[in-house]
Design a protein around this motif. Structure first.
Motif, PDB file in Angstrom:
ATOM      1  N   PRO A  67       0.287   2.787   4.753  1.00  0.00           N
ATOM      2  CA  PRO A  67       1.258   2.654   3.819  1.00  0.00           C
ATOM      3  C   PRO A  67       2.047   1.539   4.249  1.00  0.00           C
ATOM      4  O   PRO A  67       2.396   1.584   5.386  1.00  0.00           O
ATOM      5  CB  PRO A  67       1.848   4.098   3.849  1.00  0.00           C
ATOM      6  N   GLY A  68       2.847   0.891   3.393  1.00  0.00           N
ATOM      7  CA  GLY A  68       3.659  -0.175   3.563  1.00  0.00           C
ATOM      8  C   GLY A  68       2.930  -1.420   4.057  1.00  0.00           C
ATOM      9  O   GLY A  68       3.839  -2.473   4.010  1.00  0.00           O
ATOM     10  N   GLN A  69       1.704  -1.440   4.135  1.00  0.00           N
ATOM     11  CA  GLN A  69       1.018  -2.755   4.648  1.00  0.00           C
ATOM     12  C   GLN A  69       1.055  -3.592   3.372  1.00  0.00           C
ATOM     13  O   GLN A  69       0.769  -2.850   2.185  1.00  0.00           O
ATOM     14  CB  GLN A  69      -0.369  -2.451   4.890  1.00  0.00           C
ATOM     15  N   LYS A  70       0.916  -4.768   3.369  1.00  0.00           N
ATOM     16  CA  LYS A  70       1.032  -5.716   2.269  1.00  0.00           C
ATOM     17  C   LYS A  70      -0.688  -6.190   1.907  1.00  0.00           C
ATOM     18  O   LYS A  70      -1.185  -6.637   2.962  1.00  0.00           O
ATOM     19  CB  LYS A  70       1.916  -7.144   2.429  1.00  0.00           C
ATOM     20  N   ILE A  71      -0.974  -6.059   0.835  1.00  0.00           N
ATOM     21  CA  ILE A  71      -2.444  -6.544   0.513  1.00  0.00           C
ATOM     22  C   ILE A  71      -2.281  -7.529  -0.639  1.00  0.00           C
ATOM     23  O   ILE A  71      -1.570  -7.117  -1.512  1.00  0.00           O
ATOM     24  CB  ILE A  71      -3.086  -5.448   0.315  1.00  0.00           C
ATOM     25  N   ARG A  72      -2.914  -8.573  -0.677  1.00  0.00           N
ATOM     26  CA  ARG A  72      -3.207  -9.555  -1.816  1.00  0.00           C
ATOM     27  C   ARG A  72      -4.357  -9.219  -2.419  1.00  0.00           C
ATOM     28  O   ARG A  72      -5.467  -8.800  -1.899  1.00  0.00           O
ATOM     29  CB  ARG A  72      -3.163 -10.926  -1.057  1.00  0.00           C
ATOM     30  N   VAL A  88       0.747  -1.264  -0.208  1.00  0.00           N
ATOM     31  CA  VAL A  88       0.007   0.067   0.011  1.00  0.00           C
ATOM     32  C   VAL A  88       0.924   1.329  -0.103  1.00  0.00           C
ATOM     33  O   VAL A  88       1.853   1.305   0.667  1.00  0.00           O
ATOM     34  CB  VAL A  88      -0.936  -0.059   1.107  1.00  0.00           C
ATOM     35  N   GLU A  89       0.635   2.028  -0.886  1.00  0.00           N
ATOM     36  CA  GLU A  89       1.226   3.398  -1.044  1.00  0.00           C
ATOM     37  C   GLU A  89       0.419   4.450  -0.029  1.00  0.00           C
ATOM     38  O   GLU A  89      -0.706   4.282  -0.124  1.00  0.00           O
ATOM     39  CB  GLU A  89       1.274   3.934  -2.538  1.00  0.00           C
ATOM     40  N   PRO A  90       1.112   5.702   0.004  1.00  0.00           N
ATOM     41  CA  PRO A  90       0.331   6.823   0.726  1.00  0.00           C
ATOM     42  C   PRO A  90      -0.966   6.993  -0.130  1.00  0.00           C
ATOM     43  O   PRO A  90      -0.869   7.121  -1.358  1.00  0.00           O
ATOM     44  CB  PRO A  90       1.349   7.904   0.822  1.00  0.00           C
ATOM     45  N   SER A  91      -2.028   7.437   0.646  1.00  0.00           N
ATOM     46  CA  SER A  91      -3.257   7.858  -0.057  1.00  0.00           C
ATOM     47  C   SER A  91      -4.103   6.764  -0.803  1.00  0.00           C
ATOM     48  O   SER A  91      -5.041   7.396  -1.126  1.00  0.00           O
ATOM     49  CB  SER A  91      -2.981   9.018  -0.922  1.00  0.00           C
ATOM     50  N   LEU A 121      -7.361   0.719  -4.995  1.00  0.00           N
ATOM     51  CA  LEU A 121      -6.428  -0.632  -5.525  1.00  0.00           C
ATOM     52  C   LEU A 121      -7.430  -1.461  -6.033  1.00  0.00           C
ATOM     53  O   LEU A 121      -6.932  -1.972  -7.054  1.00  0.00           O
ATOM     54  CB  LEU A 121      -5.982  -1.230  -4.099  1.00  0.00           C
ATOM     55  N   ALA A 122      -8.811  -1.643  -5.724  1.00  0.00           N
ATOM     56  CA  ALA A 122      -9.559  -2.491  -6.582  1.00  0.00           C
ATOM     57  C   ALA A 122      -9.525  -2.182  -7.981  1.00  0.00           C
ATOM     58  O   ALA A 122      -9.635  -2.728  -9.118  1.00  0.00           O
ATOM     59  CB  ALA A 122     -11.103  -2.651  -5.833  1.00  0.00           C
ATOM     60  N   LEU A 123      -9.802  -0.730  -7.968  1.00  0.00           N
ATOM     61  CA  LEU A 123     -10.101  -0.135  -9.355  1.00  0.00           C
ATOM     62  C   LEU A 123      -8.712  -0.147 -10.346  1.00  0.00           C
ATOM     63  O   LEU A 123      -8.921  -0.522 -11.277  1.00  0.00           O
ATOM     64  CB  LEU A 123     -10.439   1.404  -9.214  1.00  0.00           C
ATOM     65  N   ARG A 124      -7.617  -0.012  -9.667  1.00  0.00           N
ATOM     66  CA  ARG A 124      -6.389  -0.117 -10.286  1.00  0.00           C
ATOM     67  C   ARG A 124      -5.877  -1.583 -10.811  1.00  0.00           C
ATOM     68  O   ARG A 124      -5.498  -1.659 -12.138  1.00  0.00           O
ATOM     69  CB  ARG A 124      -5.366   0.707  -9.409  1.00  0.00           C
ATOM     70  N   TYR A 125      -6.326  -2.476  -9.827  1.00  0.00           N
ATOM     71  CA  TYR A 125      -5.760  -4.211 -10.400  1.00  0.00           C
ATOM     72  C   TYR A 125      -7.017  -4.788 -10.888  1.00  0.00           C
ATOM     73  O   TYR A 125      -6.620  -5.670 -11.621  1.00  0.00           O
ATOM     74  CB  TYR A 125      -5.103  -4.439  -8.968  1.00  0.00           C
ATOM     75  N   LEU A 126      -8.076  -4.366 -10.524  1.00  0.00           N
ATOM     76  CA  LEU A 126      -9.161  -5.330 -11.020  1.00  0.00           C
ATOM     77  C   LEU A 126      -9.992  -4.473 -11.955  1.00  0.00           C
ATOM     78  O   LEU A 126     -11.132  -5.150 -12.617  1.00  0.00           O
ATOM     79  CB  LEU A 126     -10.312  -5.773  -9.625  1.00  0.00           C
ATOM     80  N   GLY A 127     -10.006  -3.179 -12.164  1.00  0.00           N
ATOM     81  CA  GLY A 127     -10.838  -2.623 -13.004  1.00  0.00           C
ATOM     82  C   GLY A 127     -12.047  -1.982 -12.408  1.00  0.00           C
ATOM     83  O   GLY A 127     -12.820  -1.329 -13.601  1.00  0.00           O
TER      84      GLY A 127
END
Length: 72
Positions: A45-50, A5-8, A14-20
């Motif tokens: 930020p820094g958290q890992k998300i699958r 996870v990046e700041p903001s 994330l769903a929109l970016r990676y899943l459309g």
């Protein structure tokens, strides 16, 4: 796939970016892969998300739903 996870960033971005899509189904797919994510509105930020590997288009989602319901 695992992302950091990046700041903001939010779960919706994330769903929109990676899943459309950032609909409830997309968010649910992410939450299912991250059982330790107790509050989806609180990621850091820094958290890992699958994230699910391959996004599906709306047409693919409708086709799958029709097959599940026995209608094509």
């Amino acid at each position: 796939m695992e992302i950091t996870v990046e700041p903001s960033q939010t779960l919706r971005t994330l769903a929109l970016r990676y899943l459309g899509e950032s609909d409830e189904k997309s968010l649910q797919e992410i939450r299912m892969l991250n059982p330790g994510l107790t509050d989806p509105n609180l990621i850091h930020p820094g958290q890992k998300i699958r994230i699910p590997e391959q996004p599906r288009s709306r047409a693919e989602n409708r086709l799958q739903a029709a097959k599940t319901e026995g209608v094509e």
